[in-house]
Design an enzyme around this catalytic site. Structure first.
Site, PDB file in Angstrom:
ATOM      1  N   GLY B  47       0.823  -1.219   0.000  1.00  0.00           N
ATOM      2  CA  GLY B  47       0.000   0.000   0.000  1.00  0.00           C
ATOM      3  C   GLY B  47       0.851   1.261   0.000  1.00  0.00           C
ATOM      4  O   GLY B  47       2.082   1.206   0.062  1.00  0.00           O
ATOM      5  N   ARG B  74      -3.483 -11.773  -2.647  1.00  0.00           N
ATOM      6  CA  ARG B  74      -3.481 -11.195  -3.992  1.00  0.00           C
ATOM      7  C   ARG B  74      -2.091 -10.697  -4.404  1.00  0.00           C
ATOM      8  O   ARG B  74      -1.673 -10.819  -5.542  1.00  0.00           O
ATOM      9  CB  ARG B  74      -4.491 -10.032  -4.028  1.00  0.00           C
ATOM     10  CG  ARG B  74      -4.890  -9.529  -5.375  1.00  0.00           C
ATOM     11  CD  ARG B  74      -6.154  -8.649  -5.238  1.00  0.00           C
ATOM     12  NE  ARG B  74      -6.106  -7.769  -4.072  1.00  0.00           N
ATOM     13  CZ  ARG B  74      -5.504  -6.572  -4.040  1.00  0.00           C
ATOM     14  NH1 ARG B  74      -4.929  -6.104  -5.120  1.00  0.00           N
ATOM     15  NH2 ARG B  74      -5.507  -5.852  -2.938  1.00  0.00           N
ATOM     16  N   SER B  75      -1.363 -10.116  -3.447  1.00  0.00           N
ATOM     17  CA  SER B  75      -0.051  -9.555  -3.762  1.00  0.00           C
ATOM     18  C   SER B  75       1.080 -10.542  -3.487  1.00  0.00           C
ATOM     19  O   SER B  75       2.224 -10.295  -3.906  1.00  0.00           O
ATOM     20  CB  SER B  75       0.198  -8.297  -2.924  1.00  0.00           C
ATOM     21  OG  SER B  75      -0.745  -7.307  -3.239  1.00  0.00           O
ATOM     22  N   CYS B 169      -3.608  10.842  10.805  1.00  0.00           N
ATOM     23  CA  CYS B 169      -2.753  11.838  10.138  1.00  0.00           C
ATOM     24  C   CYS B 169      -3.088  13.273  10.544  1.00  0.00           C
ATOM     25  O   CYS B 169      -2.195  14.063  10.868  1.00  0.00           O
ATOM     26  CB  CYS B 169      -2.846  11.684   8.625  1.00  0.00           C
ATOM     27  SG  CYS B 169      -4.546  11.491   8.027  1.00  0.00           S
ATOM     28  N   LYS B 253     -11.849  11.746  15.519  1.00  0.00           N
ATOM     29  CA  LYS B 253     -10.468  11.335  15.816  1.00  0.00           C
ATOM     30  C   LYS B 253      -9.673  12.524  16.339  1.00  0.00           C
ATOM     31  O   LYS B 253      -8.930  12.416  17.318  1.00  0.00           O
ATOM     32  CB  LYS B 253      -9.805  10.761  14.554  1.00  0.00           C
ATOM     33  CG  LYS B 253     -10.331   9.393  14.157  1.00  0.00           C
ATOM     34  CD  LYS B 253      -9.752   8.935  12.819  1.00  0.00           C
ATOM     35  CE  LYS B 253     -10.415   7.618  12.391  1.00  0.00           C
ATOM     36  NZ  LYS B 253      -9.994   7.207  11.024  1.00  0.00           N
ATOM     37  N   HIS B 282      -1.602  17.328   3.940  1.00  0.00           N
ATOM     38  CA  HIS B 282      -2.759  17.985   4.543  1.00  0.00           C
ATOM     39  C   HIS B 282      -2.394  19.406   4.976  1.00  0.00           C
ATOM     40  O   HIS B 282      -1.250  19.689   5.316  1.00  0.00           O
ATOM     41  CB  HIS B 282      -3.198  17.250   5.819  1.00  0.00           C
ATOM     42  CG  HIS B 282      -3.849  15.927   5.584  1.00  0.00           C
ATOM     43  ND1 HIS B 282      -4.193  15.450   4.346  1.00  0.00           N
ATOM     44  CD2 HIS B 282      -4.244  14.970   6.475  1.00  0.00           C
ATOM     45  CE1 HIS B 282      -4.766  14.251   4.477  1.00  0.00           C
ATOM     46  NE2 HIS B 282      -4.799  13.936   5.754  1.00  0.00           N
TER      47      HIS B 282
END
Lengths: 374, 374
Positions: B47, B74-75, B169, B253, B282
């Site tokens: 990812g 899958r990977s 984040c 959050k 951000h």
């Protein structure tokens, strides 16, 4: 006229298809010349707002006896078609206002300062979209849904001119949503963060955003002319000059204009104004503190009934206002209406507001002021 | 691996040239295998954050005895080159953690919930980038510059595993700037509006933003898969589910994580989280209310001395933080530092903060936690 053609082409690219939006579309009724209408002049007719004046006048079937399109010498002589008639753009001079009843100005502050008083002297009522006269104590600063009473006895056919100022776009959009709540519970303090579109810096800024975006996607260095830094896929603090108190001029407009429009020197406002890579509609995150409790259901009800406001606030489907939804629309959209967790009781609310910067943020508001004169 | 290759290509398109930025670049020192280093596993290695874990480990010369790349079936079998060695991606199973000292997780909450406790059982210290355990009272929620003490006695080679949560984040980026001020004058209330990048929704969201932008510029209908509405040249309320109090999960959050990280149940926080068409960093507009006066010069001085923070705050040249400046950078940038006009005395400040969402907002912070374990 190139910039305007650009803005219109881009509109078709960037506006949502009709089925996607729930905002009311402005009614488009063909207006006709009327002998009993006022004579209108548009100053800055070739700019983004100038062109929008024409769209709005036509959309709203605004009555007029004659219309005069004024611009700088550079644009003079060009031909503009409006409602199936051709008009030659005229150079703005002191003589331009002879016999003009209503002059809609959007050609920048220095033009307004020079020619606004001349037009008034000639008996015109000037609706000025620049910041030149907004804070002048003798000049009403008007959002028709908010403080029409500030226009006092200004009217047409009284043989004397007058100046009315159109507030700044971010102030109009914010106060369209905040005022109905303010009327109910009195706002004591407001913390605003803006997400401002390219259009606020004119059609050339919209073109720059598109050009830069193409360049960046092609792996090229972005062309920076209007703004000093990359705008595509980026955002930055508003480009207005920063004052000694650390606020930029755009932010101080929100602070000062709110106090003037609400006729309340004590209302506390702070703002952070940011430009985002969006074409023509602003968004604003607004935190409100009230003098008395106002629960979110009552707030939603109040906003649902407010003129020029549409509530888009569906939590289940995560549907809230976006700039694209309000682009080329008259209404200001408000959503994310919720009790502020950081304030005790029901003394606080958070809301999120979107409005078309060129339309309600400028041209529409000015034309609505002009309508009040009729 | 396609998404990651995409993210890297896009980085080269969208990051500023070095001469334009004043942010410190992370030092790139080639690390080597070390017998005395821990064995490391990366969960969710393919990812966007998983790939960034590898970049950050390498950039920071993080010592390791062995490294294991774990992903979904899958990977599995794909080959990843890391520091001139080839690694086969392995399927994540309960046996994956045998002999693993440090496991960096970024594969979503459900994977963390399933495999985090298994890894702990096997003696691994898990640094989890998901929200699965953040609010668990037994799990420290750590920003190394802010609350390293929360890690307590967790360490390696003690024969027992543990869980440490990486904050969200937007919390990390906000608190990197707010905490140094909080230490000086105690924050009582914070009003946050975010400008969040595509990367927070993963590499596929970044791809969607690019694809949509090309489509819109070509006059086509934008493809909406990750997000339900047009993202190009638009912005919208964060796509996290909206709770019954009207806040979305992303906003809560910020509220809850701030209280936990500052170990202060009384700090008042409200937040409005908005996605903007920016790729990987951000921005946040933060309004602060303090217990005691804090003037802006002192605040600037404090922030200038804060670890992991860079001040960009030049009013004369209108130079303030932008997402692009901090993209692929370690430091969080803060600017627009000014006394809040809407609060009496010097009890309030407004600041504007930018930080790389994938780096300090996720991978870097997790690796810094891992460094504290060494």
């Amino acid at each position: 006229m190139q910039s305007s053609a650009y803005a219109h082409r881009l509109h078709s690219l960037l506006s949502p298809s009709p089925s996607r939006t729930q905002i009311r579309n402005p009614t488009r009724i063909r207006m006709s010349l009327r002998d009993d209408g006022p004579s209108v002049a548009i100053v800055g007719a070739t700019g983004a707002v100038g062109q929008e004046f024409l769209s709005v006048l036509s959309d709203r079937d605004f009555p007029y006896r004659s219309i005069k399109l004024l611009a700088s010498r550079r644009s003079a002589g060009k031909v503009q078609t409006f409602e199936d008639r051709s008009y030659k753009i005229e150079e703005l001079t002191a003589e331009s206002f002879d016999g003009v009843d209503i002059a809609l100005f959007s050609a920048g502050g220095s033009i307004s300062k020079e020619f606004g008083p001349i037009a008034v002297e000639k008996g015109s009522v000037v609706v000025d979209n620049s910041s030149a006269f907004r804070m002048d104590p003798g000049v009403p600063l008007v959002i028709p849904e908010v403080n029409p009473e500030a226009m006092g006895h200004i009217g047409l056919g009284k043989g004397k001119g007058a100046l009315i100022a159109n507030p700044n776009c971010s102030t109009i959009i914010c106060l369209m949503a905040a005022t109905p709540l303010h009327r109910y519970a009195k706002v004591l303090r407001m913390v605003v963060s803006t997400y401002q579109a390219a259009s606020g810096a004119g059609a050339a800024a919209m073109e720059e955003l598109e050009l830069q975006t193409r360049e960046v996607l092609d792996g090229k260095e972005p062309t920076c002319k209007i703004f000093k830094q990359q705008y595509a896929f980026n955002l930055f603090s508003h480009n207005a000059p920063v004052l000694s108190n650390g606020y930029n001029e755009e932010e101080m407009k929100l602070v000062k204009e709110t106090q003037k429009i609400w006729n309340d020197k004590d209302v506390k406002v702070t703002a952070t104004c940011i430009r985002v890579p969006v074409m023509r509609a602003h968004a604003e995150s607004v935190n409100l503190q009230f003098e008395k409790p106002l629960d979110e259901d009552t707030a939603r009800q109040i906003l649902n009934g407010a003129a020029g406001v549409v509530v888009i606030d569906d939590r289940a489907s995560n549907s809230f206002p976006t700039p694209l939804q309000v682009s080329n629309k008259d209404d200001v959209a408000v959503g994310r209406i919720r009790q502020d967790l950081s304030q005790d009781g029901n003394y606080g609310l958070d809301i999120f507001v979107c409005g078309d910067q060129i339309r309600k943020g400028a041209a529409l508001n000015a034309v609505q002021i002009a309508e009040k004169l009729l």
